[in-house]
Enzyme design. Sequence first.
Site, mmCIF file in Angstrom:
data_model
loop_
_atom_site.group_PDB
_atom_site.id
_atom_site.type_symbol
_atom_site.label_atom_id
_atom_site.label_comp_id
_atom_site.label_asym_id
_atom_site.label_seq_id
_atom_site.Cartn_x
_atom_site.Cartn_y
_atom_site.Cartn_z
ATOM 1 N N ASP A 121 -11.018 2.253 3.821
ATOM 2 C CA ASP A 121 -11.237 0.805 3.689
ATOM 3 C C ASP A 121 -12.714 0.480 3.476
ATOM 4 O O ASP A 121 -13.062 -0.640 3.085
ATOM 5 C CB ASP A 121 -10.756 0.079 4.958
ATOM 6 C CG ASP A 121 -9.387 -0.576 4.775
ATOM 7 O OD1 ASP A 121 -8.982 -0.770 3.614
ATOM 8 O OD2 ASP A 121 -8.745 -0.884 5.791
ATOM 9 N N GLN A 131 -4.696 -1.733 9.666
ATOM 10 C CA GLN A 131 -4.554 -3.034 9.020
ATOM 11 C C GLN A 131 -5.101 -4.137 9.931
ATOM 12 O O GLN A 131 -4.737 -4.229 11.099
ATOM 13 C CB GLN A 131 -3.061 -3.286 8.698
ATOM 14 C CG GLN A 131 -2.801 -4.577 7.943
ATOM 15 C CD GLN A 131 -3.400 -4.583 6.535
ATOM 16 O OE1 GLN A 131 -3.329 -3.610 5.806
ATOM 17 N NE2 GLN A 131 -4.003 -5.703 6.163
ATOM 18 N N LYS A 154 0.841 -1.207 0.000
ATOM 19 C CA LYS A 154 0.000 0.000 0.000
ATOM 20 C C LYS A 154 0.871 1.251 0.000
ATOM 21 O O LYS A 154 0.589 2.218 -0.708
ATOM 22 C CB LYS A 154 -0.950 -0.026 1.211
ATOM 23 C CG LYS A 154 -2.033 -1.101 1.068
ATOM 24 C CD LYS A 154 -2.800 -1.372 2.346
ATOM 25 C CE LYS A 154 -3.728 -2.573 2.131
ATOM 26 N NZ LYS A 154 -4.469 -2.964 3.346
#
Length: 292
Positions: free
Chosen positions: A119, A96, A52
């Site tokens: 997200d 995460q 990412k």
Amino acid sequence: MELIDGKKVSQDIKAEISAEVQRMVTNGERRPHLAAVLVGHDGGSETYVASKVKACEECGFRSTLIRFEDDVTQERLLETVDELNRDPEVDGFIVQLPLPRHISEQAVIEAIDYRKDVDGFHPVNVGRMSIGLPCFVSATPAGIVELLRRYNVPTRGKKCVVVGRSNIVGKPVATLMMQKGYPGDATVTVCHSATENLAAVTREADILIAALGRPLTITADMVKEGATVIDVGTTRVPDSTRKSGFRLRGDVDFDNVAPKCSFITPVPGGVGPMTIVSLMRNTLLAATHAIY
Ligand code: NAP
């Protein structure tokens, strides 16, 4: 049979985003800024976060990585979420997953300001998606529908079967496929571990989306001639010939299924690369305040 090349599409999208960022910077605007919070040293999570950060560089974004050890308290993590929510220099951020067991993932997700939830896991974004309002759509489902769009795969009136009902893949992709408009307007069936006679259901599919996480479950006899098959599965299986010691296996028996398909995604190089660019697209949306 046409191979859906997720790697190429993802590179095209990164180039499009990079051009947009260049335009923003030329206009005197700030570069989009994505922050990532990583807890512990799980190998998979380290790899995902590193990818990412690399994708941010390719898109011209600023990125910040905030690391904690496994023993960080939930309270400390929530403080960081609060700081990121209030930081005007941060457009969007991710925490995460998975998190250590002593931390409630749901509490962390719900603490994120939905306007920075790139997200797309916050209930506000999930709810907005289900009623068709502007929102951050989670990265893997967004990547899947973008692949269908870029390859002009017909979806209107088609039978779409999704195998898997997780909150991050199966359910949201089913929702997107049934929405009004393209790519959508499909007649959707969702299968799971309690589905009886799975093969009879999958054989009906014009579009089959496999998201089970069980390698090679979808065999040629389960697929209709001319179907479009999207393989989301990425299971690590041991492979001593690889430097990493493993290879990625999809849920679809690619070699035997591909000859029957109109379109099919490979593993790796199909859905996987799209997931990260979808996160980049969401970050660009956050930076331009498209979701409020
Ligand atoms: P998950 O949370 O484990 O969900 C798997 C789903 O498959 C569940 O709904 C389960 O049913 C269903 N299932 C399991 N065995 C089945 C069977 N034999 N027949 C029918 N349904 C069955 O997995 P996930 O997070 O959605 O991920 C699925 C796969 O996609 C994994 O391989 C994951 O690594 C991969 N993935 C890839 C990306 C990417 O970027 N390429 C992103 C996310 C996930 P129940 O609900 O009844 O248990």
